[in-house]
Design a protein around this motif. Structure first.
Motif, mmCIF file in Angstrom:
data_model
loop_
_atom_site.group_PDB
_atom_site.id
_atom_site.type_symbol
_atom_site.label_atom_id
_atom_site.label_comp_id
_atom_site.label_asym_id
_atom_site.label_seq_id
_atom_site.Cartn_x
_atom_site.Cartn_y
_atom_site.Cartn_z
ATOM 1 N N UNK A 46 0.823 -1.209 0.000
ATOM 2 C CA UNK A 46 0.000 0.000 0.000
ATOM 3 C C UNK A 46 0.854 1.256 0.000
ATOM 4 N N UNK A 47 0.331 2.281 -0.637
ATOM 5 C CA UNK A 47 1.046 3.537 -0.687
ATOM 6 C C UNK A 47 1.003 4.263 0.637
ATOM 7 N N UNK A 48 2.118 4.841 1.016
ATOM 8 C CA UNK A 48 2.234 5.585 2.267
ATOM 9 C C UNK A 48 2.310 7.084 1.986
ATOM 10 N N UNK A 49 3.202 7.458 1.081
ATOM 11 C CA UNK A 49 3.399 8.870 0.773
ATOM 12 C C UNK A 49 4.139 8.986 -0.546
ATOM 13 N N UNK A 50 4.044 10.153 -1.161
ATOM 14 C CA UNK A 50 4.821 10.409 -2.365
ATOM 15 C C UNK A 50 5.142 11.894 -2.460
ATOM 16 N N UNK A 68 3.615 11.067 9.608
ATOM 17 C CA UNK A 68 4.755 10.826 8.733
ATOM 18 C C UNK A 68 5.037 12.078 7.905
ATOM 19 N N UNK A 69 6.323 12.293 7.620
ATOM 20 C CA UNK A 69 6.728 13.412 6.775
ATOM 21 C C UNK A 69 7.752 12.934 5.763
ATOM 22 N N UNK A 70 7.470 13.177 4.500
ATOM 23 C CA UNK A 70 8.401 12.814 3.433
ATOM 24 C C UNK A 70 9.142 14.067 2.991
ATOM 25 N N UNK A 71 10.458 13.949 2.894
ATOM 26 C CA UNK A 71 11.281 15.067 2.450
ATOM 27 C C UNK A 71 12.116 14.626 1.255
ATOM 28 N N UNK A 72 12.075 15.414 0.225
ATOM 29 C CA UNK A 72 12.847 15.146 -0.994
ATOM 30 C C UNK A 72 14.092 16.017 -0.961
ATOM 31 N N UNK A 73 15.262 15.394 -0.965
ATOM 32 C CA UNK A 73 16.543 16.097 -0.835
ATOM 33 C C UNK A 73 17.312 15.950 -2.143
ATOM 34 N N UNK A 74 17.173 16.936 -3.014
ATOM 35 C CA UNK A 74 17.820 16.835 -4.324
ATOM 36 C C UNK A 74 19.333 17.023 -4.229
ATOM 37 N N UNK A 75 19.800 17.745 -3.220
ATOM 38 C CA UNK A 75 21.247 17.952 -3.068
ATOM 39 C C UNK A 75 21.967 16.642 -2.791
ATOM 40 N N UNK A 76 21.302 15.744 -2.065
ATOM 41 C CA UNK A 76 21.905 14.469 -1.685
ATOM 42 C C UNK A 76 21.286 13.280 -2.398
ATOM 43 N N UNK A 77 20.428 13.550 -3.370
ATOM 44 C CA UNK A 77 19.814 12.486 -4.173
ATOM 45 C C UNK A 77 19.119 11.441 -3.305
ATOM 46 N N UNK A 78 18.266 11.895 -2.425
ATOM 47 C CA UNK A 78 17.576 10.957 -1.557
ATOM 48 C C UNK A 78 16.242 11.524 -1.083
#
Length: 128
Positions: A46-50, A68-78
């Motif tokens: 099941x999907x949690x977050x995107x 829950x909190x999703x963080x997209x970190x483009x500087x570190x590719x993660x």
């Protein structure tokens, strides 16, 4: 093709916190959407977050909203998934998933089958 590697799973008591990380082998700028799924034994994935690069925002399943909190970190590719106030029902294998740009961008979360790239998963166990 980009490869994804999850880390950070483990055993935690109910009410505790964990932070999951998903490291990409290449720059995540090429990825339209990055998300997290989970699968408990005997249950469907099941999907949690995107996180959508189109909208610049994250979306969450109702069951984890506010915890829950999703963080997209483009500087570190993660991407990371901060999980607080964990419950036993949050237990399962957590998978990182990604969908590259395919000519159009998703503003929300794609369906499970529309993710092209998956990690191997990391186990999260929440004890009561």
């Amino acid at each position: 093709q980009v490869q994804l590697v999850e880390s950070g799973g483990g055993l935690v008591q109910a009410g505790g916190s964990l932070r999951l990380s998903c490291a990409a082998s290449e720059g995540i700028d090429s990825l339209n959407v990055m998300g997290w799924y989970r699968q408990a034994p005997g249950a469907e994935r099941e999907g949690v977050a995107c996180s959508s690069a189109t909208s610049g925002s994250s979306n969450y399943a109702d069951s984890v909203l506010g915890r829950f909190t999703l963080v997209r970190d483009t500087d570190n590719n993660m991407v990371t998934l901060e999980m607080n106030s964990l419950k036993p029902e949050d237990s399962g294998v957590y998978y990182c998933a990604a969908r590259p740009w395919h000519g159009f961008g998703y503003e929300g979360c794609p369906l499970r089958d529309e993710y092209d790239i998956w990690g191997q998963g990391t186990q999260v166990t929440v004890s009561s």
